[in-house]
Design a protein around this motif. Sequence first.
Motif, short mmCIF file in Angstrom:
data_model
loop_
_atom_site.label_atom_id
_atom_site.label_comp_id
_atom_site.label_asym_id
_atom_site.label_seq_id
_atom_site.Cartn_x
_atom_site.Cartn_y
_atom_site.Cartn_z
N ASN A 1 16.56 -10.69 -46.15
CA ASN A 1 16.24 -9.50 -46.94
C ASN A 1 14.75 -9.23 -46.96
O ASN A 1 14.31 -8.07 -46.91
N GLN A 2 13.96 -10.31 -47.00
CA GLN A 2 12.50 -10.13 -46.94
C GLN A 2 12.10 -9.54 -45.58
O GLN A 2 11.22 -8.69 -45.49
N MET A 3 12.77 -10.00 -44.54
CA MET A 3 12.49 -9.47 -43.19
C MET A 3 12.85 -7.99 -43.14
O MET A 3 12.14 -7.17 -42.57
N LYS A 4 13.97 -7.64 -43.78
CA LYS A 4 14.39 -6.24 -43.78
C LYS A 4 13.36 -5.36 -44.48
O LYS A 4 13.08 -4.23 -44.04
N GLU A 5 12.78 -5.89 -45.55
CA GLU A 5 11.74 -5.12 -46.25
C GLU A 5 10.55 -4.82 -45.34
O GLU A 5 9.97 -3.74 -45.39
N VAL A 6 10.22 -5.79 -44.51
CA VAL A 6 9.10 -5.59 -43.58
C VAL A 6 9.46 -4.49 -42.57
O VAL A 6 8.65 -3.62 -42.25
N VAL A 7 10.70 -4.52 -42.08
CA VAL A 7 11.14 -3.49 -41.12
C VAL A 7 11.14 -2.12 -41.80
O VAL A 7 10.70 -1.12 -41.22
N ASP A 8 11.60 -2.09 -43.06
CA ASP A 8 11.60 -0.82 -43.80
C ASP A 8 10.19 -0.26 -43.93
O ASP A 8 9.98 0.95 -43.82
N GLN A 9 9.26 -1.15 -44.18
CA GLN A 9 7.86 -0.72 -44.30
C GLN A 9 7.38 -0.11 -42.98
O GLN A 9 6.71 0.92 -42.97
N ALA A 10 7.77 -0.74 -41.87
CA ALA A 10 7.39 -0.20 -40.55
C ALA A 10 8.03 1.17 -40.34
O ALA A 10 7.40 2.10 -39.83
N TYR A 11 9.30 1.29 -40.75
CA TYR A 11 9.99 2.60 -40.64
C TYR A 11 9.23 3.67 -41.41
O TYR A 11 8.96 4.76 -40.91
N ARG A 12 8.89 3.32 -42.66
CA ARG A 12 8.24 4.29 -43.55
C ARG A 12 6.92 4.78 -42.98
O ARG A 12 6.54 5.93 -43.15
N THR A 13 6.21 3.89 -42.31
CA THR A 13 4.83 4.21 -41.91
C THR A 13 4.72 4.57 -40.43
O THR A 13 3.61 4.67 -39.91
N GLY A 14 5.85 4.74 -39.74
CA GLY A 14 5.80 5.10 -38.32
C GLY A 14 5.25 3.99 -37.46
O GLY A 14 4.67 4.21 -36.40
N ASP A 15 5.48 2.75 -37.91
CA ASP A 15 4.90 1.59 -37.22
C ASP A 15 6.01 0.77 -36.55
O ASP A 15 7.19 1.15 -36.57
N THR A 16 5.63 -0.34 -35.96
CA THR A 16 6.60 -1.28 -35.38
C THR A 16 6.23 -2.68 -35.85
O THR A 16 5.11 -2.90 -36.32
N VAL A 17 7.16 -3.62 -35.71
CA VAL A 17 6.86 -4.98 -36.17
C VAL A 17 7.51 -6.00 -35.22
O VAL A 17 8.59 -5.78 -34.70
N GLY A 18 6.79 -7.09 -34.99
CA GLY A 18 7.29 -8.16 -34.12
C GLY A 18 7.79 -9.33 -34.92
O GLY A 18 8.18 -9.18 -36.09
N GLY A 19 7.78 -10.50 -34.32
CA GLY A 19 8.28 -11.67 -35.04
C GLY A 19 8.49 -12.85 -34.12
O GLY A 19 7.98 -12.89 -33.00
N VAL A 20 9.25 -13.80 -34.62
CA VAL A 20 9.47 -15.05 -33.88
C VAL A 20 10.96 -15.36 -33.86
O VAL A 20 11.63 -15.30 -34.89
N PHE A 21 11.48 -15.67 -32.67
CA PHE A 21 12.86 -16.15 -32.56
C PHE A 21 12.83 -17.58 -32.05
O PHE A 21 11.88 -18.00 -31.39
N GLU A 22 13.87 -18.31 -32.39
CA GLU A 22 13.98 -19.69 -31.91
C GLU A 22 15.28 -19.85 -31.14
O GLU A 22 16.34 -19.49 -31.63
N VAL A 23 15.18 -20.39 -29.95
CA VAL A 23 16.37 -20.70 -29.16
C VAL A 23 16.62 -22.20 -29.25
O VAL A 23 15.68 -23.00 -29.14
N VAL A 24 17.87 -22.56 -29.48
CA VAL A 24 18.24 -23.97 -29.58
C VAL A 24 19.30 -24.27 -28.52
O VAL A 24 20.30 -23.57 -28.43
N ALA A 25 19.03 -25.28 -27.70
CA ALA A 25 20.05 -25.75 -26.75
C ALA A 25 20.55 -27.09 -27.25
O ALA A 25 19.77 -28.02 -27.47
N HIS A 26 21.86 -27.15 -27.45
CA HIS A 26 22.48 -28.28 -28.13
C HIS A 26 23.27 -29.13 -27.15
O HIS A 26 23.91 -28.60 -26.23
N ASN A 27 23.19 -30.45 -27.36
CA ASN A 27 23.98 -31.39 -26.55
C ASN A 27 23.51 -31.45 -25.08
O ASN A 27 24.31 -31.61 -24.17
N VAL A 28 22.22 -31.29 -24.88
CA VAL A 28 21.64 -31.33 -23.53
C VAL A 28 21.45 -32.80 -23.13
O VAL A 28 20.88 -33.57 -23.91
#
Length: 390
Positions: A199-226
């Motif tokens: 929900n906090q992330m969504k607020e940041v996206v909403d702020q970008a929407y409101r102001t005609g901006d864009t926003v990035g971030g961080v994703f994590e990929v997990v490979a399991h049982n390698v």
Amino acid sequence: MLRFETAGESHGECLVATLNGLPAGIPISLSAVNRELWRRQQGYGRGGRMKIETDRAEIVAGVRHSHTIGSPVAIVIRNKDWQNWTDVLPVEDIEGAEDRRKPVTRPRPGHADLAGAIKYDFHDARYILERASARETTARVAVGAFAKALLAQFGIGVLSHVIGVGSARLNAPASWEELVALSEKSEVLLGCIDRESENQMKEVVDQAYRTGDTVGGVFEVVAHNVPPGLGSHIAWDLRLDGRLAQAIVSMQAVKGVEIGFAAEGAASFGSRVQDSIHYDRLERRFTRGANRAGGLEGGMTNGEDVLVRGLLKPISTLRRPLESVDLNTREPALAAYERSDVCVVPAAGVIGEAMVAIVLAQAFLEKFGGDSLGETRRNFEGYREQVKNF
Ligand code: EPS
């Protein structure tokens, strides 16, 4: 050697991928491939284009009776938006084509527009953005679904989640089970396992929407049982951490990569960073006190989950355009804008999964080889026995 190529323009007829080097006999489900394509299209913050497209893979070579047959795989994904672009991007020049072009002469800061136009000597960045667009990642995700199908035969899973959007962050570790549950959801907000953080992330996206901006971030990929031992310490280009980093940074808008807890490690003393080694006599296996190394030591997998993060800059098409220069007049001008996404971090996570799965599948086949799945399996089982008896 497992290798793939993609072709296609964002508003052209279709995207195409070829994939060579998979053993024969891997079960392939078209609905599983399409599920991955669907996952890539989701997330709060996507723009109008995703309402046009419903990505579906057409497998036109290399799979028969639901199994790979050892020959090159070819995949086509049609762009529904093409019907709106037939006059703009015709293959053969047609009468009046000049007037129907949609030239992009005000390059967007951060996009490939300017560097590409200079390099390929176009005074219109249209052809550059058509190929630089992240639409291309649809083809990568389709290929990734094949890599995942191979890895799944050996119990290896690759999934992702969003750990940051702008300044909003997830501050708790995610279990594999939580990632599986996340991947099975029928609705995707921001791909975060924790509702409050999401929900906090969504607020940041909403702020970008409101102001005609864009926003990035961080994703994590997990490979399991390698299994331990994919990649090697013996040469720079065999080190798997380097290969994963290349694969992740090759993604559009990704500017940084982190293996394990690299940033935290760089700010700490060694005694707090290295993952202590223990031995479980009952299970006859080595265990680790933590997995801050992200499953990779010396460029080799060590048997812990592989953790790779991608740092995504805010995408470079802004509704409130940035300062630029017109390529023809050389006068100051605001950057081009038609429509755009505001946040694509969850989609980037799915693309990151595909890239990690492809690199792991490459390393896996380098180690175990095999023209048929049965042969790969025998080789894998032999190695597993060796590791068990180490
Ligand atoms: C993109 C611009 C947008 C995005 C596109 C990436 O496309 P359009 O110009 O058609 O609105 O939607 O991403 C995709 C089409 C996709 O499938 O992810 C860009 O310039 O990179």
